[in-house]
Design an enzyme around this catalytic site. Structure first.
Site, PDB file in Angstrom:
ATOM      1  N   ASP A 111      61.998  73.215   9.332  1.00 47.04           N
ATOM      2  CA  ASP A 111      61.954  72.989  10.783  1.00 47.04           C
ATOM      3  C   ASP A 111      63.337  73.067  11.442  1.00 47.04           C
ATOM      4  O   ASP A 111      63.442  73.103  12.662  1.00 47.04           O
ATOM      5  CB  ASP A 111      61.372  71.598  11.104  1.00 47.04           C
ATOM      6  CG  ASP A 111      59.900  71.474  10.745  1.00 47.04           C
ATOM      7  OD1 ASP A 111      59.225  72.522  10.644  1.00 47.04           O
ATOM      8  OD2 ASP A 111      59.428  70.340  10.560  1.00 47.04           O
TER       9      ASP A 111
ATOM     10  N   THR B  61      45.766  79.572   9.975  1.00 46.24           N
ATOM     11  CA  THR B  61      47.196  79.301   9.819  1.00 46.24           C
ATOM     12  C   THR B  61      47.876  79.566  11.151  1.00 46.24           C
ATOM     13  O   THR B  61      47.525  80.507  11.851  1.00 46.24           O
ATOM     14  CB  THR B  61      47.871  80.172   8.739  1.00 46.24           C
ATOM     15  OG1 THR B  61      49.296  79.964   8.828  1.00 46.24           O
ATOM     16  CG2 THR B  61      47.577  81.650   8.912  1.00 46.24           C
TER      17      THR B  61
ATOM     18  N   SER C  40      51.045  80.267  11.284  1.00 46.26           N
ATOM     19  CA  SER C  40      52.315  80.896  10.921  1.00 46.26           C
ATOM     20  C   SER C  40      52.190  82.422  10.846  1.00 46.26           C
ATOM     21  O   SER C  40      51.434  82.940  10.025  1.00 46.26           O
ATOM     22  CB  SER C  40      52.756  80.352   9.559  1.00 46.26           C
ATOM     23  OG  SER C  40      53.544  81.284   8.861  1.00 46.26           O
TER      24      SER C  40
ATOM     25  N   ARG D 109      54.286  84.370   9.574  1.00 46.88           N
ATOM     26  CA  ARG D 109      54.732  84.740   8.216  1.00 46.88           C
ATOM     27  C   ARG D 109      53.553  84.732   7.246  1.00 46.88           C
ATOM     28  O   ARG D 109      53.365  85.659   6.449  1.00 46.88           O
ATOM     29  CB  ARG D 109      55.798  83.739   7.737  1.00 46.88           C
ATOM     30  CG  ARG D 109      56.139  83.858   6.255  1.00 46.88           C
ATOM     31  CD  ARG D 109      56.963  82.669   5.772  1.00 46.88           C
ATOM     32  NE  ARG D 109      56.235  81.414   5.854  1.00 46.88           N
ATOM     33  CZ  ARG D 109      55.345  80.996   4.955  1.00 46.88           C
ATOM     34  NH1 ARG D 109      55.038  81.740   3.914  1.00 46.88           N
ATOM     35  NH2 ARG D 109      54.742  79.827   5.097  1.00 46.88           N
TER      36      ARG D 109
ATOM     37  N   ASN E  87      47.824  68.338  12.381  1.00 45.68           N
ATOM     38  CA  ASN E  87      48.307  67.756  11.129  1.00 45.68           C
ATOM     39  C   ASN E  87      47.399  68.181   9.966  1.00 45.68           C
ATOM     40  O   ASN E  87      46.430  68.909  10.144  1.00 45.68           O
ATOM     41  CB  ASN E  87      48.415  66.225  11.251  1.00 45.68           C
ATOM     42  CG  ASN E  87      47.066  65.587  11.550  1.00 45.68           C
ATOM     43  OD1 ASN E  87      46.011  66.146  11.235  1.00 45.68           O
ATOM     44  ND2 ASN E  87      47.082  64.418  12.156  1.00 45.68           N
TER      45      ASN E  87
ATOM     46  N   ARG F 298      43.748  70.223  10.066  1.00 46.61           N
ATOM     47  CA  ARG F 298      43.611  71.577   9.517  1.00 46.61           C
ATOM     48  C   ARG F 298      42.537  71.635   8.435  1.00 46.61           C
ATOM     49  O   ARG F 298      41.712  72.547   8.420  1.00 46.61           O
ATOM     50  CB  ARG F 298      44.960  72.050   8.973  1.00 46.61           C
ATOM     51  CG  ARG F 298      45.975  72.231  10.087  1.00 46.61           C
ATOM     52  CD  ARG F 298      47.312  72.698   9.567  1.00 46.61           C
ATOM     53  NE  ARG F 298      48.308  72.618  10.629  1.00 46.61           N
ATOM     54  CZ  ARG F 298      49.336  73.435  10.739  1.00 46.61           C
ATOM     55  NH1 ARG F 298      49.517  74.398   9.872  1.00 46.61           N
ATOM     56  NH2 ARG F 298      50.197  73.299  11.719  1.00 46.61           N
TER      57      ARG F 298
END
Length: 319
Positions: A82, A125, A127, A129, A153, A157
């Site tokens: 982060d 997700t 992300s 990436r 959190n 998820r």
């Protein structure tokens, strides 16, 4: 008279509290002083927007750093992935403890591994990436998946899978370990297939740079190998000028000959979120002995990746 407690600034999430609690115990042991947790709410915790929209990496860190600079807490614990890549002069990254499992994991319905997912499986997700590499991995397996952006959190998820909204979610192994939920993992995704985020699995312990005694005490928790690895990974990220919104994966690991660590291998990947184009390269060199050597390793690999067309894959740079 008992020694004054050290104040540890932490985010309020269950994961942050778990990892801060573990660091608090370790700091207590090296300093002989009690440590109290000070809960701080960050913008990243309260905003419901997707991370890429609210400014990426810094959103969980700024409030903690502000509290440090104002002297409201003595030190803070962050998930290293982060942390923005620039380090403010007033703050010292006093320790990077031994890294936990850096891998990503899948938690899927019915105990499915990634290779067993049905065609068209919906995988959550937030992300880019992960999206890029999961889509590429699915294509290699002859699968089509749909990556669905999610936030929240760990409970939220995993709840998407338990509630039947998604076939699976991809999370960091380290976070699940720290809250004792590794048992729910249905597939550990090897770093050879999905490169983690730079610094994933590692923690960063930060304090005021001018507090020499505390910097020295916290340094006892530092693991030089982990620090060299994450420094190289983050240098690669910085050199690609990539914030959290760019799909960059990086992982540095030590190559040992028996008990003797000989070299550090750094791997990097950047790609389009649909996984159709990935630039993936690696470099191997002597284990860096200084911060500058670790930084150089990351910069060199980034330059090779840019020469291979990485810049065009990252979308417009946000200034």
């Amino acid at each position: 008279m008992t020694e004054q407690a050290l104040r540890l600034g932490t985010r309020r999430s269950r994961l942050a509290m778990a990892q801060s609690g573990q660091v608090a115990d370790a700091v207590s042991q090296v300093t002989g002083r009690p440590v109290e947790l000070v809960e701080i709410t960050t913008y990243g915790d309260t905003s419901r927007e997707h991370l890429a929209q609210i400014g990426g990496t810094g959103v969980f860190v700024t409030a903690l750093r502000d509290a440090l600079l104002r002297g409201e807490v003595d030190f803070a614990v962050h998930s290293l992935k982060d942390l923005p890549t620039g380090q403010p002069d007033e703050l010292a990254l006093a320790a990077v403890p031994v890294r936990a499992d850096a891998r990503d994991v899948l938690i899927a319905r019915d105990g499915l591994t990634f290779a067993e997912l049905p065609d068209g499986a919906r995988i959550g997700t937030g992300s880019p990436r992960r999206m890029a590499q999961l889509n590429a991995y699915a294509r290699d397996l002859g699968l089509t998946i749909e990556t669905v952006p999610i936030r929240g959190n760990i409970d939220t998820r995993i709840g998407f899978v338990r509630g039947g909204e998604l076939d699976g979610v991809v999370l960091a192994a380290a976070g699940l370990q720290r809250v004792g939920r590794t048992g729910e993992v249905t597939d550990f995704l090897p770093v050879d297939i999905i490169l983690p985020a730079p610094g994933q699995g590692a923690l960063a312990i930060e304090c005021a740079a001018d507090n020499a005694d505390l910097v020295a005490a916290l340094a006892e928790l530092d693991d030089p190998y982990t620090r060299a690895a994450v420094t190289a990974e983050r240098s690669l990220l910085a050199a690609l000028e990539a914030g959290c919104s760019a799909p960059v994966g990086a992982f540095a690991d030590l190559l040992a000959d028996g008990q003797v660590v000989k070299e550090l291998r750094l791997r990097g990947v950047v790609g389009t979120t649909d996984g159709s184009t990935l630039v993936q390269l690696s470099t191997t060199g002597p284990v860096p002995e200084t911060h500058d050597q670790a930084m150089a390793l990351g910069r060199e690999l980034a330059a090779e990746m840019l020469a291979k067309g990485a810049a065009g894959l990252m979308g417009e740079r946000v200034h």
